[in-house]
Design a protein around this motif. Structure first.
Motif, short mmCIF file in Angstrom:
data_model
loop_
_atom_site.label_atom_id
_atom_site.label_comp_id
_atom_site.label_asym_id
_atom_site.label_seq_id
_atom_site.Cartn_x
_atom_site.Cartn_y
_atom_site.Cartn_z
N GLU A 1 0.82 -1.21 0.00
CA GLU A 1 0.00 0.00 0.00
C GLU A 1 0.85 1.26 0.00
O GLU A 1 0.53 2.24 -0.69
N GLY A 2 1.94 1.25 0.75
CA GLY A 2 2.78 2.44 0.81
C GLY A 2 3.41 2.79 -0.52
O GLY A 2 3.43 3.96 -0.93
N ARG A 3 3.90 1.79 -1.24
CA ARG A 3 4.56 2.04 -2.52
C ARG A 3 3.56 2.46 -3.59
O ARG A 3 3.81 3.40 -4.36
N SER B 1 0.70 3.86 -3.02
CA SER B 1 0.22 5.18 -2.62
C SER B 1 1.20 6.26 -3.06
O SER B 1 0.78 7.34 -3.52
N ALA B 2 2.51 5.99 -2.94
CA ALA B 2 3.51 6.98 -3.34
C ALA B 2 3.44 7.26 -4.84
O ALA B 2 3.58 8.41 -5.28
N ILE B 3 3.21 6.21 -5.64
CA ILE B 3 3.11 6.39 -7.09
C ILE B 3 1.86 7.19 -7.44
O ILE B 3 1.89 8.09 -8.29
N LEU B 4 0.75 6.88 -6.76
CA LEU B 4 -0.48 7.63 -7.01
C LEU B 4 -0.31 9.10 -6.62
O LEU B 4 -0.77 10.00 -7.34
N ALA B 5 0.35 9.36 -5.50
CA ALA B 5 0.60 10.73 -5.08
C ALA B 5 1.43 11.47 -6.13
O ALA B 5 1.18 12.65 -6.43
N LEU C 1 -7.42 24.64 -9.36
CA LEU C 1 -6.22 23.81 -9.43
C LEU C 1 -4.97 24.60 -9.80
O LEU C 1 -3.97 24.02 -10.21
N THR C 2 -5.03 25.92 -9.63
CA THR C 2 -3.84 26.71 -9.98
C THR C 2 -2.72 26.51 -8.98
O THR C 2 -1.54 26.59 -9.32
N ASN C 3 -3.09 26.26 -7.72
CA ASN C 3 -2.08 26.02 -6.69
C ASN C 3 -2.45 24.75 -5.93
O ASN C 3 -3.27 24.78 -5.01
N VAL C 4 -1.87 23.64 -6.34
CA VAL C 4 -2.18 22.35 -5.74
C VAL C 4 -0.91 21.77 -5.13
O VAL C 4 0.14 21.74 -5.77
N SER C 5 -1.03 21.30 -3.90
CA SER C 5 0.08 20.59 -3.26
C SER C 5 -0.38 19.19 -2.88
O SER C 5 -1.54 18.99 -2.50
N VAL C 6 0.53 18.23 -3.01
CA VAL C 6 0.22 16.84 -2.71
C VAL C 6 1.29 16.32 -1.76
O VAL C 6 2.49 16.42 -2.04
N VAL C 7 0.84 15.76 -0.63
CA VAL C 7 1.76 15.22 0.36
C VAL C 7 1.42 13.76 0.60
O VAL C 7 0.26 13.42 0.83
N ASN C 8 2.44 12.90 0.52
CA ASN C 8 2.27 11.48 0.78
C ASN C 8 2.61 11.19 2.23
O ASN C 8 3.57 11.74 2.78
N GLU C 9 1.81 10.36 2.89
CA GLU C 9 1.99 10.01 4.30
C GLU C 9 2.06 11.27 5.16
O GLU C 9 3.09 11.62 5.72
N CYS C 10 0.93 11.93 5.23
CA CYS C 10 0.84 13.24 5.88
C CYS C 10 0.22 13.10 7.28
O CYS C 10 -0.73 12.34 7.49
N LYS D 1 -6.23 1.62 0.42
CA LYS D 1 -6.28 0.24 0.87
C LYS D 1 -6.19 -0.68 -0.35
O LYS D 1 -6.74 -0.37 -1.41
N ILE D 2 -5.50 -1.80 -0.18
CA ILE D 2 -5.43 -2.78 -1.26
C ILE D 2 -5.93 -4.14 -0.76
O ILE D 2 -6.93 -4.66 -1.25
N GLN D 3 -5.27 -4.69 0.25
CA GLN D 3 -5.73 -5.96 0.81
C GLN D 3 -6.28 -5.79 2.23
O GLN D 3 -7.05 -6.63 2.68
N ALA D 4 -5.89 -4.73 2.92
CA ALA D 4 -6.36 -4.50 4.28
C ALA D 4 -7.72 -3.83 4.28
O ALA D 4 -8.17 -3.30 3.26
N ARG D 5 -8.39 -3.85 5.42
CA ARG D 5 -9.64 -3.14 5.61
C ARG D 5 -9.42 -1.95 6.52
O ARG D 5 -8.39 -1.84 7.20
#
Length: 241
Positions: free
Chosen positions: A80-82, A84-88, A125-134, A160-164
């Motif tokens: 999930e962490g990896r 999630s990082a790619i999606l971010a 969407l002129t000023n968008v910031s994205v933070v992973n594991e915030c 979530k991928i396999q966890a609930r």
């Protein structure tokens, strides 16, 4: 004895009536005429000819690297962490993918279809910031997988991928998103729950999306260039979840 004799007579009468009933039903049933199936030519000679035609094309594509999926090779699998990082990275307009706001714009449009009252934010969407594991608003207890902040909104994405989801996890995220929205002066706040399986009794402020929704967004992006190739590979990867 009388009862037994009566049963026998009833059985005999039924035997006489049953053929008449079946004959009557026959005229009411429509017979479907099935066309004769056309069998393909599966002779050994035909198979050899098709193989000789296909294999050079297959080998050429193989040698050109068309079978490569960099995400499978990287071994991100169901982590999930990896993922999630790619999606971010894809959601970040400043990401090296070079697609600007396209992915986050499409995600907000999908969220709008999942959550009534979620506004059209494509002009924010002129000023968008994205933070992973915030850790939002200085929280030491709630770590959100992805937080997206725009001009007028804050968006939490729980991956979530396999966890609930944990006990009351989404309710806590809703409170954290609301606290962050107020602290930053945003007009809108939303929690997106990204999973193959819907959450159990989620709060009204939570919108559920699937990895196939994300795959559909990525499939609609340009396929040319190196970035297009690896993004399509990621779509192929996540659609297996």
């Amino acid at each position: 004895m009388v009862s037994a004799l009566s049963d026998v007579k009833g059985d005999i009468a039924l035997c006489h009536r049953l053929p008449v009933m079946l004959e009557t039903l026959r005229s009411l049933l429509r017979e479907e005429v099935l066309s004769s199936p056309v069998l393909p030519d599966i002779s050994p000679e035909r198979i050899v000819a098709l193989t000789e035609l296909i294999m050079p094309l297959h080998n050429q594509e193989w040698e050109n690297g068309c079978a490569i999926n960099v995400w499978d090779i990287a071994g991100i699998k169901y982590n999930e962490g990896r993922n999630s990082a790619i999606l971010a990275w894809l959601l970040n307009p400043q990401g090296t993918h070079g697609l600007g706001v396209r992915v986050i714009d499409h995600l907000l449009r999908v969220a709008r279809t999942k959550q009534s009252g979620w506004p059209d934010l494509n002009d924010s969407l002129t000023n968008v910031s994205v933070v992973n594991e915030c850790w939002p608003v200085g929280s030491t207890t709630e770590r959100v997988d992805i937080v997206v902040d725009g001009d007028s909104f804050t968006l939490f994405v729980e991956v979530k991928i396999q966890a609930r989801e944990g006990k009351e996890q989404l309710a806590r995220y809703v409170k954290a998103a609301e606290a962050k929205r107020r602290a930053t002066g945003k007009q809108y706040g939303l929690v997106l729950y990204l999973s193959p399986i819907a959450p159990v009794n989620p709060p009204d402020e939570v919108a559920f999306i699937t990895w196939r929704d994300i795959g559909g967004i990525l499939r609609g992006l340009p396929k040319s260039g190196f970035n297009g190739a690896i993004i399509q590979q990621f779509a192929q990867h996540i659609e297996k979840f």
